[in-house]
Write a protein that holds these residues in place. Structure first.
Motif, PDB file in Angstrom:
ATOM      1  N   PRO A   2       0.735  -1.169   0.038  1.00 56.85           N
ATOM      2  CA  PRO A   2       0.000  -0.040  -0.007  1.00 56.85           C
ATOM      3  C   PRO A   2       0.853   1.235  -0.114  1.00 56.85           C
ATOM      4  O   PRO A   2       0.320   2.246  -0.690  1.00 56.85           O
ATOM      5  CB  PRO A   2      -0.777  -0.162   1.363  1.00 56.85           C
ATOM      6  N   ASP A   3       1.942   1.253   0.546  1.00 59.78           N
ATOM      7  CA  ASP A   3       2.877   2.683   0.592  1.00 59.78           C
ATOM      8  C   ASP A   3       3.226   2.983  -0.587  1.00 59.78           C
ATOM      9  O   ASP A   3       3.714   4.087  -1.002  1.00 59.78           O
ATOM     10  CB  ASP A   3       4.134   2.191   1.587  1.00 59.78           C
ATOM     11  N   ALA A   4       3.258   1.986  -1.798  1.00 65.17           N
ATOM     12  CA  ALA A   4       3.649   2.514  -3.059  1.00 65.17           C
ATOM     13  C   ALA A   4       2.502   3.130  -3.738  1.00 65.17           C
ATOM     14  O   ALA A   4       2.652   3.776  -4.841  1.00 65.17           O
ATOM     15  CB  ALA A   4       3.931   1.094  -4.016  1.00 65.17           C
ATOM     16  N   TYR A   5       1.315   3.357  -3.351  1.00 61.70           N
ATOM     17  CA  TYR A   5       0.134   3.966  -3.938  1.00 61.70           C
ATOM     18  C   TYR A   5      -0.003   5.258  -3.364  1.00 61.70           C
ATOM     19  O   TYR A   5      -1.069   5.552  -2.610  1.00 61.70           O
ATOM     20  CB  TYR A   5      -1.071   3.052  -3.881  1.00 61.70           C
ATOM     21  N   VAL A   6       0.916   6.190  -3.526  1.00 56.57           N
ATOM     22  CA  VAL A   6       0.785   7.387  -2.981  1.00 56.57           C
ATOM     23  C   VAL A   6      -0.095   8.433  -3.760  1.00 56.57           C
ATOM     24  O   VAL A   6      -0.602   9.409  -3.390  1.00 56.57           O
ATOM     25  CB  VAL A   6       2.364   8.189  -2.733  1.00 56.57           C
ATOM     26  N   ASP A   7       0.065   8.263  -5.040  1.00 62.41           N
ATOM     27  CA  ASP A   7      -0.775   9.067  -5.780  1.00 62.41           C
ATOM     28  C   ASP A   7      -1.368   8.014  -7.030  1.00 62.41           C
ATOM     29  O   ASP A   7      -0.882   7.011  -7.186  1.00 62.41           O
ATOM     30  CB  ASP A   7      -0.240  10.452  -6.499  1.00 62.41           C
ATOM     31  N   ALA A   8      -2.036   8.752  -8.046  1.00 64.27           N
ATOM     32  CA  ALA A   8      -2.779   7.769  -9.018  1.00 64.27           C
ATOM     33  C   ALA A   8      -1.499   7.444 -10.067  1.00 64.27           C
ATOM     34  O   ALA A   8      -1.674   6.210 -10.321  1.00 64.27           O
ATOM     35  CB  ALA A   8      -3.621   9.013  -9.842  1.00 64.27           C
ATOM     36  N   ALA A   9      -0.741   8.235 -10.335  1.00 64.25           N
ATOM     37  CA  ALA A   9       0.510   7.652 -11.152  1.00 64.25           C
ATOM     38  C   ALA A   9       1.302   6.690 -10.559  1.00 64.25           C
ATOM     39  O   ALA A   9       1.895   5.856 -11.102  1.00 64.25           O
ATOM     40  CB  ALA A   9       1.470   9.115 -11.421  1.00 64.25           C
ATOM     41  N   ALA A  10       1.785   6.964  -9.433  1.00 64.55           N
ATOM     42  CA  ALA A  10       2.576   5.766  -8.646  1.00 64.55           C
ATOM     43  C   ALA A  10       1.859   4.574  -8.507  1.00 64.55           C
ATOM     44  O   ALA A  10       2.284   3.587  -8.522  1.00 64.55           O
ATOM     45  CB  ALA A  10       2.739   6.456  -7.275  1.00 64.55           C
ATOM     46  N   GLY A  11       0.318   4.833  -8.128  1.00 64.69           N
ATOM     47  CA  GLY A  11      -0.558   3.372  -8.233  1.00 64.69           C
ATOM     48  C   GLY A  11      -0.549   2.892  -9.415  1.00 64.69           C
ATOM     49  O   GLY A  11      -0.436   1.633  -9.491  1.00 64.69           O
ATOM     50  N   GLU A  12      -0.569   3.507 -10.550  1.00 66.14           N
ATOM     51  CA  GLU A  12      -0.601   2.991 -11.919  1.00 66.14           C
ATOM     52  C   GLU A  12       0.735   2.155 -12.160  1.00 66.14           C
ATOM     53  O   GLU A  12       0.506   0.969 -12.619  1.00 66.14           O
ATOM     54  CB  GLU A  12      -0.985   3.936 -12.989  1.00 66.14           C
ATOM     55  N   ALA A  13       1.813   3.019 -11.762  1.00 68.04           N
ATOM     56  CA  ALA A  13       3.188   2.079 -12.084  1.00 68.04           C
ATOM     57  C   ALA A  13       3.284   0.825 -11.052  1.00 68.04           C
ATOM     58  O   ALA A  13       3.837  -0.062 -11.697  1.00 68.04           O
ATOM     59  CB  ALA A  13       4.179   3.181 -11.767  1.00 68.04           C
ATOM     60  N   ALA A  14       2.765   1.086  -9.876  1.00 72.89           N
ATOM     61  CA  ALA A  14       2.956   0.060  -8.812  1.00 72.89           C
ATOM     62  C   ALA A  14       2.007  -1.254  -9.274  1.00 72.89           C
ATOM     63  O   ALA A  14       2.283  -2.620  -9.247  1.00 72.89           O
ATOM     64  CB  ALA A  14       2.591   0.153  -7.406  1.00 72.89           C
ATOM     65  N   GLY A  15       0.906  -0.985  -9.801  1.00 72.30           N
ATOM     66  CA  GLY A  15      -0.012  -1.952 -10.318  1.00 72.30           C
ATOM     67  C   GLY A  15       0.616  -2.686 -11.554  1.00 72.30           C
ATOM     68  O   GLY A  15       0.213  -4.012 -11.526  1.00 72.30           O
ATOM     69  N   LYS A  16       1.285  -2.302 -12.286  1.00 74.81           N
ATOM     70  CA  LYS A  16       1.934  -2.857 -13.228  1.00 74.81           C
ATOM     71  C   LYS A  16       3.022  -3.996 -12.850  1.00 74.81           C
ATOM     72  O   LYS A  16       3.242  -4.842 -13.683  1.00 74.81           O
ATOM     73  CB  LYS A  16       2.470  -2.016 -14.490  1.00 74.81           C
ATOM     74  N   THR A  17       3.392  -3.620 -11.661  1.00 72.11           N
ATOM     75  CA  THR A  17       4.436  -4.653 -11.513  1.00 72.11           C
ATOM     76  C   THR A  17       3.936  -5.773 -10.542  1.00 72.11           C
ATOM     77  O   THR A  17       4.801  -6.794 -10.062  1.00 72.11           O
ATOM     78  CB  THR A  17       5.449  -3.967 -10.429  1.00 72.11           C
ATOM     79  N   ALA A  18       2.551  -5.853 -10.345  1.00 70.24           N
ATOM     80  CA  ALA A  18       1.864  -6.992  -9.566  1.00 70.24           C
ATOM     81  C   ALA A  18       1.986  -8.285 -10.406  1.00 70.24           C
ATOM     82  O   ALA A  18       1.952  -8.124 -11.765  1.00 70.24           O
ATOM     83  CB  ALA A  18       0.397  -6.305  -9.268  1.00 70.24           C
ATOM     84  N   GLY A  19       1.201  -9.161  -9.689  1.00 69.38           N
ATOM     85  CA  GLY A  19       1.133 -10.335 -10.435  1.00 69.38           C
ATOM     86  C   GLY A  19       0.067 -10.412 -11.456  1.00 69.38           C
ATOM     87  O   GLY A  19      -0.894  -9.481 -11.335  1.00 69.38           O
ATOM     88  N   PHE A  20      -0.007 -11.085 -12.450  1.00 72.73           N
ATOM     89  CA  PHE A  20      -0.927 -10.981 -13.445  1.00 72.73           C
ATOM     90  C   PHE A  20      -2.555 -10.953 -13.108  1.00 72.73           C
ATOM     91  O   PHE A  20      -3.259 -10.199 -13.456  1.00 72.73           O
ATOM     92  CB  PHE A  20      -0.644 -12.155 -14.440  1.00 72.73           C
ATOM     93  N   LEU A  21      -2.914 -12.213 -12.132  1.00 71.39           N
ATOM     94  CA  LEU A  21      -4.257 -12.149 -11.829  1.00 71.39           C
ATOM     95  C   LEU A  21      -4.557 -11.024 -10.629  1.00 71.39           C
ATOM     96  O   LEU A  21      -5.708 -10.447 -10.713  1.00 71.39           O
ATOM     97  CB  LEU A  21      -4.506 -13.555 -10.974  1.00 71.39           C
ATOM     98  N   PHE A  22      -3.515 -10.534  -9.856  1.00 71.38           N
ATOM     99  CA  PHE A  22      -3.800  -9.432  -9.132  1.00 71.38           C
ATOM    100  C   PHE A  22      -4.261  -8.241  -9.932  1.00 71.38           C
ATOM    101  O   PHE A  22      -5.004  -7.364  -9.520  1.00 71.38           O
ATOM    102  CB  PHE A  22      -2.420  -9.305  -8.333  1.00 71.38           C
ATOM    103  N   GLN A  23      -3.550  -7.908 -11.017  1.00 74.61           N
ATOM    104  CA  GLN A  23      -3.796  -6.728 -12.170  1.00 74.61           C
ATOM    105  C   GLN A  23      -5.146  -6.891 -12.571  1.00 74.61           C
ATOM    106  O   GLN A  23      -5.756  -5.905 -12.897  1.00 74.61           O
ATOM    107  CB  GLN A  23      -2.656  -7.035 -13.185  1.00 74.61           C
ATOM    108  N   LYS A  24      -5.699  -8.050 -12.799  1.00 74.93           N
ATOM    109  CA  LYS A  24      -6.871  -8.360 -13.172  1.00 74.93           C
ATOM    110  C   LYS A  24      -8.115  -8.281 -12.141  1.00 74.93           C
ATOM    111  O   LYS A  24      -9.244  -8.469 -12.284  1.00 74.93           O
ATOM    112  CB  LYS A  24      -7.184  -9.841 -13.757  1.00 74.93           C
ATOM    113  N   GLY A  25      -7.652  -7.937 -10.838  1.00 81.29           N
ATOM    114  CA  GLY A  25      -8.750  -7.881  -9.994  1.00 81.29           C
ATOM    115  C   GLY A  25      -8.979  -9.133  -8.980  1.00 81.29           C
ATOM    116  O   GLY A  25      -9.855  -9.120  -8.229  1.00 81.29           O
ATOM    117  N   ALA A  26      -8.128  -9.916  -8.861  1.00 77.01           N
ATOM    118  CA  ALA A  26      -8.133 -10.954  -8.285  1.00 77.01           C
ATOM    119  C   ALA A  26      -8.070 -10.995  -6.731  1.00 77.01           C
ATOM    120  O   ALA A  26      -7.197 -10.355  -6.359  1.00 77.01           O
ATOM    121  CB  ALA A  26      -7.403 -12.517  -8.635  1.00 77.01           C
TER     122      ALA A  26
END
Length: 318
Positions: free
Chosen positions: A218-242
């Motif tokens: 959660p600490d990586a999600y400081v703003d929308a841009a940072a959240g979008e960048a952090a989301g791209k590093t997550a696992g495949f199914l996590f990015q799909k909303g699992a």
């Protein structure tokens, strides 16, 4: 006479004044240096904000709370208890007497084997930033992980010891592989089971754990841009909303599918339908089931990664 007294009085006056001045001169030293100290004070005052600014620019990293760490250790012990002896007794009681020891050892050795593989490369492939399906080998053999290392939780600014997190997740990996043992109990050779566990752990459990559970925290999600960048590093199914709080996908569905396929491939027990295959001891099965149920407190509540309202809710629901 008057002139003499006047001269004498003048001399005494001058001498007294000189003595007073002589006594006052040593005190003049601090009086001179004091302004220098005062002039240095503004410099210190200027330096202080600079230090404060640098400190604010690099804030201190959060430290694990002792209560959360204790909570994680207890949850980990409960999960381990689910496997040995819980799962071993549960499966062992359901098989025939001659296979009791075999099933006990299959569960026990599977737990031990996966625990070692988890430390060697499992944790690194599951919980490091890499692709959508696997992490990388940056933390092979727990490289770089020290007693001071921390892992993120689900709350901003709250962390736990990474070593505690490694052990907790390792217990999850071990029990998942142990669950599969019951699908082909009494029907597979010991060596074949161990080979299967190594392959399945590497090619099924690890990618599933990474795809569903890995994210930057959660600490990586400081703003929308940072959240979008952090989301791209997550696992495949996590990015799909699992969403998988306590292993519904990674543990239960994953192990169930493996067990089902294994049972189909191996086929029925020899003598099934002709010989008596009554359970060895329903008492052992009851004890094992009770330990599994009790250990689930650590399985579910521990998945919150901190002693919070979420963990308390899962304790009550359990």
């Amino acid at each position: 006479m008057k002139k003499f007294l006047a001269v004498l009085l003048t001399a005494l006056t001058v001498g007294f004044a000189g003595g007073v001045l002589a006594e006052d001169k040593p005190a003049a030293g601090p009086a001179v240096t004091a302004p220098a100290a005062d002039s240095a004070a503004p410099a210190a005052a200027i330096a202080a904000p600079a230090a404060g600014e640098s400190a604010s620019a690099t804030p201190a990293l959060p430290e694990p709370n002792k209560g959360d760490s204790t909570f994680m250790y207890i949850a980990t012990v409960l999960v381990i208890m689910m496997v040995i002896p819980g799962l071993a007794l549960f499966y062992g009681g359901l098989v025939r007497t001659k296979n009791m020891l075999s099933v006990l050892m299959q569960v026990f050795i599977t737990f031990s084997l996966i625990s070692v593989l988890w430390v060697v490369y499992g944790y690194s492939l599951a919980f490091t930033e890499g692709g959508g399906f696997f992490g990388v080998l940056d933390k092979i053999f727990l490289k770089g992980i020290t007693p001071e290392s921390v892992a993120a939780t689900f709350s901003k600014g709250v962390v736990v010891s990474e070593l505690a997190y490694v052990i907790f997740q390792g217990a999850f990996a071990a029990i998942t592989c142990g669950l599969i043992v019951g699908a082909f109990a009494e029907r597979a050779k010991f060596a074949a089971i161990l080979v299967f566990m190594v392959i399945w752990f590497t090619l099924s459990y690890l990618p599933m754990a990474h795809m569903v559970w890995y994210w930057a925290g959660p600490d990586a999600y400081v703003d929308a841009a940072a959240g979008e960048a952090a989301g791209k590093t997550a696992g495949f199914l996590f990015q799909k909303g699992a969403l998988d709080f306590a292993g519904g996908t990674v543990v239960h569905i994953n192990a169930a599918v493996a067990g089902l396929i294994g049972a189909i491939v191996i086929g029925k027990r020899i003598g099934y339908g002709r010989e008596s295959m009554a359970p060895h001891s329903l008492t052992f099965t009851m004890i094992g089931a009770s330990l599994l149920w009790f250990g689930w407190f650590g399985f579910n509540a521990g998945s919150a990664l901190e002693a919070s309202a979420v963990s308390y809710t899962h304790l009550r629901a359990h």
